[in-house]
Design an enzyme around this catalytic site. Structure first.
Site, PDB file in Angstrom:
ATOM      1  CB  VAL A  52      35.252  30.978  28.205  1.00 47.49           C
ATOM      2  CG1 VAL A  52      35.466  32.013  27.113  1.00 47.49           C
ATOM      3  CG2 VAL A  52      35.123  29.584  27.589  1.00 47.49           C
ATOM      4  CB  CYS A  53      34.663  34.451  32.206  1.00 44.76           C
ATOM      5  SG  CYS A  53      33.114  34.438  31.279  1.00 44.76           S
ATOM      6  CG  ASP A  54      39.977  31.583  35.266  1.00 41.96           C
ATOM      7  OD1 ASP A  54      41.126  31.641  34.772  1.00 41.96           O
ATOM      8  OD2 ASP A  54      39.774  31.363  36.469  1.00 41.96           O
TER       9      ASP A  54
END
Length: 164
Positions: A57-59
């Protein structure tokens, strides 16, 4: 504010900020362990807090901003996490991230404290987005209720374009 991670409620530590409030000074660390304070940042800034750049998700979030911020050379985008600077540097190199600056809050947890994004149970930062204008005032704030959700990319970029 209540936040959850996969439906489990977590506790945020620090003071949540409000629109119009000035950002407090902080210290975080760049990929070479150099301290970065508020005074080292200028103009319109997007500050994204994420649990870890090395998660799907952060990527996706950082990759999206890395691509979209190219269209906005007058805006600086920072992603702040508890990841160690060495890990952030490796991740940025592997992913080709050049337009978003990564900062680590690992040492002092100051950014998490001043924005109310530090998660007590996990020792990580929650997912949130802040746009700060050149007068150091928050003009956009988004705390995600569920950490695994993405922020509102369009609203963040719109707020940054409109900020002075």
């Amino acid at each position: 504010m209540k936040i959850t991670f996969q439906g489990n409620e977590l506790t945020l530590v620090g003071n949540q900020v409000v629109k119009g409030e000035k950002i407090s000074d902080f210290v975080a660390y760049d990929n070479s362990l150099k301290p970065v304070t508020l005074k080292d940042t200028k103009g319109v800034r997007i500050f994204l807090t994420v649990p870890s750049v090395d998660t799907p998700v952060c990527d996706l979030e950082v990759a999206t901003f890395n691509e979209r911020i190219k269209e906005m050379p007058e805006v600086t985008c920072y992603t702040i996490s508890m990841d160690l600077p060495f890990a952030q540097a490796r991740w940025c190199a592997a992913k080709g991230v050049e337009n978003v600056k990564t900062l680590s809050d690992y040492k002092d947890r100051k950014f998490g404290e001043i924005t109310g994004t530090y998660i007590k149970e996990l020792g990580l930062l929650t997912r949130a987005a802040f746009v700060v204008d050149s007068n150091n005032e928050f003009v956009y704030i988004e705390y995600l209720e569920e950490i695994t959700n993405q922020p509102n990319f369009e609203e963040i970029l719109k707020a940054a374009k409109e900020a002075k």
